[in-house]
Motif scaffolding. Structure first.
Motif, PDB file in Angstrom:
ATOM      1  N   SER A  31       0.824  -1.219   0.000  1.00 50.13           N
ATOM      2  CA  SER A  31       0.000   0.000   0.000  1.00 50.13           C
ATOM      3  C   SER A  31       0.855   1.265   0.000  1.00 50.13           C
ATOM      4  O   SER A  31       0.319   2.367  -0.082  1.00 50.13           O
ATOM      5  CB  SER A  31      -0.890   0.016   1.239  1.00 50.13           C
ATOM      6  OG  SER A  31      -0.094   0.041   2.420  1.00 50.13           O
ATOM      7  N   ARG A  33       2.388   2.297   2.522  1.00 49.89           N
ATOM      8  CA  ARG A  33       2.487   2.751   3.903  1.00 49.89           C
ATOM      9  C   ARG A  33       3.798   2.248   4.505  1.00 49.89           C
ATOM     10  O   ARG A  33       4.287   1.184   4.139  1.00 49.89           O
ATOM     11  CB  ARG A  33       1.314   2.219   4.726  1.00 49.89           C
ATOM     12  CG  ARG A  33      -0.020   2.845   4.365  1.00 49.89           C
ATOM     13  CD  ARG A  33      -1.149   2.163   5.106  1.00 49.89           C
ATOM     14  NE  ARG A  33      -2.443   2.745   4.736  1.00 49.89           N
ATOM     15  CZ  ARG A  33      -3.623   2.212   5.022  1.00 49.89           C
ATOM     16  NH1 ARG A  33      -3.676   1.060   5.694  1.00 49.89           N
ATOM     17  NH2 ARG A  33      -4.740   2.808   4.653  1.00 49.89           N
ATOM     18  N   GLU A 167      -6.028  -2.603  10.230  1.00 50.82           N
ATOM     19  CA  GLU A 167      -5.855  -1.256   9.690  1.00 50.82           C
ATOM     20  C   GLU A 167      -6.758  -1.073   8.489  1.00 50.82           C
ATOM     21  O   GLU A 167      -7.056  -2.001   7.755  1.00 50.82           O
ATOM     22  CB  GLU A 167      -4.404  -0.985   9.313  1.00 50.82           C
ATOM     23  CG  GLU A 167      -3.851  -1.823   8.179  1.00 50.82           C
ATOM     24  CD  GLU A 167      -2.386  -1.534   7.915  1.00 50.82           C
ATOM     25  OE1 GLU A 167      -2.095  -0.855   6.907  1.00 50.82           O
ATOM     26  OE2 GLU A 167      -1.531  -1.986   8.686  1.00 50.82           O
ATOM     27  N   LYS A 168      -7.196   0.155   8.303  1.00 56.21           N
ATOM     28  CA  LYS A 168      -8.151   0.441   7.237  1.00 56.21           C
ATOM     29  C   LYS A 168      -7.499   0.326   5.869  1.00 56.21           C
ATOM     30  O   LYS A 168      -6.281   0.485   5.712  1.00 56.21           O
ATOM     31  CB  LYS A 168      -8.736   1.835   7.413  1.00 56.21           C
ATOM     32  CG  LYS A 168      -7.748   2.979   7.277  1.00 56.21           C
ATOM     33  CD  LYS A 168      -8.427   4.320   7.545  1.00 56.21           C
ATOM     34  CE  LYS A 168      -7.451   5.489   7.400  1.00 56.21           C
ATOM     35  NZ  LYS A 168      -8.113   6.784   7.652  1.00 56.21           N
ATOM     36  N   PRO A 170      -6.533   1.516   2.124  1.00 57.48           N
ATOM     37  CA  PRO A 170      -6.225   2.829   1.562  1.00 57.48           C
ATOM     38  C   PRO A 170      -7.448   3.399   0.830  1.00 57.48           C
ATOM     39  O   PRO A 170      -8.182   2.661   0.177  1.00 57.48           O
ATOM     40  CB  PRO A 170      -5.080   2.542   0.584  1.00 57.48           C
ATOM     41  CG  PRO A 170      -4.502   1.244   1.040  1.00 57.48           C
ATOM     42  CD  PRO A 170      -5.646   0.461   1.595  1.00 57.48           C
ATOM     43  N   SER A 171      -7.661   4.687   0.935  1.00 63.61           N
ATOM     44  CA  SER A 171      -8.750   5.328   0.201  1.00 63.61           C
ATOM     45  C   SER A 171      -8.414   5.337  -1.289  1.00 63.61           C
ATOM     46  O   SER A 171      -7.256   5.539  -1.663  1.00 63.61           O
ATOM     47  CB  SER A 171      -8.935   6.766   0.693  1.00 63.61           C
ATOM     48  OG  SER A 171      -9.883   7.453  -0.101  1.00 63.61           O
ATOM     49  N   ASP A 175      -6.539   9.733  -0.024  1.00 63.73           N
ATOM     50  CA  ASP A 175      -6.748  10.542   1.171  1.00 63.73           C
ATOM     51  C   ASP A 175      -6.844   9.633   2.389  1.00 63.73           C
ATOM     52  O   ASP A 175      -7.890   9.031   2.654  1.00 63.73           O
ATOM     53  CB  ASP A 175      -8.018  11.386   1.020  1.00 63.73           C
ATOM     54  CG  ASP A 175      -8.241  12.319   2.202  1.00 63.73           C
ATOM     55  OD1 ASP A 175      -7.455  12.271   3.169  1.00 63.73           O
ATOM     56  OD2 ASP A 175      -9.218  13.095   2.164  1.00 63.73           O
ATOM     57  N   GLU A 176      -5.764   9.522   3.160  1.00 61.71           N
ATOM     58  CA  GLU A 176      -5.715   8.602   4.296  1.00 61.71           C
ATOM     59  C   GLU A 176      -6.583   9.058   5.467  1.00 61.71           C
ATOM     60  O   GLU A 176      -6.784   8.315   6.426  1.00 61.71           O
ATOM     61  CB  GLU A 176      -4.269   8.423   4.775  1.00 61.71           C
ATOM     62  CG  GLU A 176      -3.376   7.699   3.786  1.00 61.71           C
ATOM     63  CD  GLU A 176      -3.594   6.189   3.763  1.00 61.71           C
ATOM     64  OE1 GLU A 176      -4.693   5.739   4.124  1.00 61.71           O
ATOM     65  OE2 GLU A 176      -2.658   5.472   3.377  1.00 61.71           O
ATOM     66  N   SER A 177      -7.092  10.286   5.415  1.00 65.62           N
ATOM     67  CA  SER A 177      -7.936  10.768   6.507  1.00 65.62           C
ATOM     68  C   SER A 177      -9.378  10.279   6.379  1.00 65.62           C
ATOM     69  O   SER A 177     -10.160  10.380   7.324  1.00 65.62           O
ATOM     70  CB  SER A 177      -7.923  12.307   6.549  1.00 65.62           C
ATOM     71  OG  SER A 177      -8.560  12.847   5.388  1.00 65.62           O
ATOM     72  N   LYS A 226      -3.065   5.939  13.530  1.00 68.31           N
ATOM     73  CA  LYS A 226      -3.111   6.637  12.237  1.00 68.31           C
ATOM     74  C   LYS A 226      -3.997   5.893  11.239  1.00 68.31           C
ATOM     75  O   LYS A 226      -4.703   6.534  10.443  1.00 68.31           O
ATOM     76  CB  LYS A 226      -1.686   6.773  11.673  1.00 68.31           C
ATOM     77  CG  LYS A 226      -1.628   7.534  10.361  1.00 68.31           C
ATOM     78  CD  LYS A 226      -0.178   7.739   9.926  1.00 68.31           C
ATOM     79  CE  LYS A 226      -0.099   8.558   8.635  1.00 68.31           C
ATOM     80  NZ  LYS A 226       1.309   8.779   8.203  1.00 68.31           N
ATOM     81  N   TYR A 227      -3.960   4.563  11.277  1.00 68.63           N
ATOM     82  CA  TYR A 227      -4.655   3.789  10.262  1.00 68.63           C
ATOM     83  C   TYR A 227      -5.788   2.936  10.815  1.00 68.63           C
ATOM     84  O   TYR A 227      -6.219   1.972  10.173  1.00 68.63           O
ATOM     85  CB  TYR A 227      -3.653   2.883   9.529  1.00 68.63           C
ATOM     86  CG  TYR A 227      -2.625   3.644   8.754  1.00 68.63           C
ATOM     87  CD1 TYR A 227      -2.973   4.480   7.693  1.00 68.63           C
ATOM     88  CD2 TYR A 227      -1.265   3.574   9.112  1.00 68.63           C
ATOM     89  CE1 TYR A 227      -2.015   5.186   6.989  1.00 68.63           C
ATOM     90  CE2 TYR A 227      -0.298   4.277   8.406  1.00 68.63           C
ATOM     91  CZ  TYR A 227      -0.684   5.082   7.350  1.00 68.63           C
ATOM     92  OH  TYR A 227       0.259   5.790   6.649  1.00 68.63           O
TER      93      TYR A 227
END
Length: 231
Positions: A31, A33, A167-168, A170-171, A175-177, A226-227
């Motif tokens: 990803s 990350r 962990e989520k 990736p968008s 946009d990781e938020s 963060k994720y």
């Protein structure tokens, strides 16, 4: 290992650390990350570590089965990593009630001679099938396995993996938020099947306290914050 973990989880985590399957440091994932830890089930290749692998998968399957999470008649391992995992998991199941459980796996390329075919092992037409693999990253390999099993008339009732990174995803727009589910959450909802991990991120943090430096644990907790998924 932490006494907060069930014995099979603690033994599996210990084996992962000793074999190098679980490492701490700085790792770039698919990803892109940057993760403070990395897990690779391919590092379980000694007889000692394989015993822990076998016991952990078998215990996770038996526990879920006993709790009514799923029923199963076939343990399926997607090529390639899933093949030894399905074999070990089936072998490790204890008790007469599991004597008729079979394992199966797919070939990357269909065999065009002899008996031919794209699958090896027990038949699964009309059978309840669980899939055994190492991790769910994007879920692509699991979707392919589900489609193959359904194409042969099998019914997928669950998936068991070694690790849930919790962990989520990736968008799509980078946009990781943005709130996103985890890969396991997304796949489970898409197919309406339970997906169970031997270890979760939280299990790892519980188990490694006092074993690795606090600075590494702090990096893991910061990464988790963060994720973390939206739910």
């Amino acid at each position: 290992m932490s006494s907060q973990l069930p014995a099979y989880k603690a033994d599996f985590l210990k084996a992962a650390l000793e074999s190098g399957a679980l490492k701490f440091g700085t790792f770039e994932l698919k990803s892109k990350r940057i993760s403070p830890y990395f897990f690779n089930a391919g590092e379980f290749y000694t007889r000692k570590s394989l015993r822990a692998l076998e016991a952990a998968y078998a215990a996770t399957i038996a526990e879920a089965h006993a709790n009514g999470v799923f029923d199963f008649e076939v343990v399926f391992g997607p090529a390639y990593k899933g093949i030894p995992l399905a074999t070990l998991a089936t072998r490790g199941l204890d008790g007469d009630k599991y004597d008729n459980i079979v394992y199966a796996f797919d070939r990357k390329e269909a065999k065009d001679h002899g008996e031919g075919g794209s699958f090896v092992g027990g038949p699964f037409r009309g059978k309840k099938v669980i899939i055994v693999d190492d991790v769910v990253t994007a879920g692509t390999a699991k979707r392919e396995a589900i489609d193959k099993i359904r194409g042969q008339g099998g019914v997928v009732t669950g998936i068991i993996v070694a690790l849930d990174r919790m962990e989520k995803l990736p968008s799509p727009d980078g946009d990781e938020s943005k709130p996103m589910p985890t890969a396991i959450q997304a796949l489970g909802r898409e197919y309406n099947i339970p997906i169970i991990a031997i270890l979760t991120f939280d299990d790892i943090v519980k188990g490694i306290k006092g074993i690795i430096p606090n600075s590494d644990i702090e990096k893991m907790e910061a990464y988790r914050e963060k994720y973390k998924p939206s739910e």
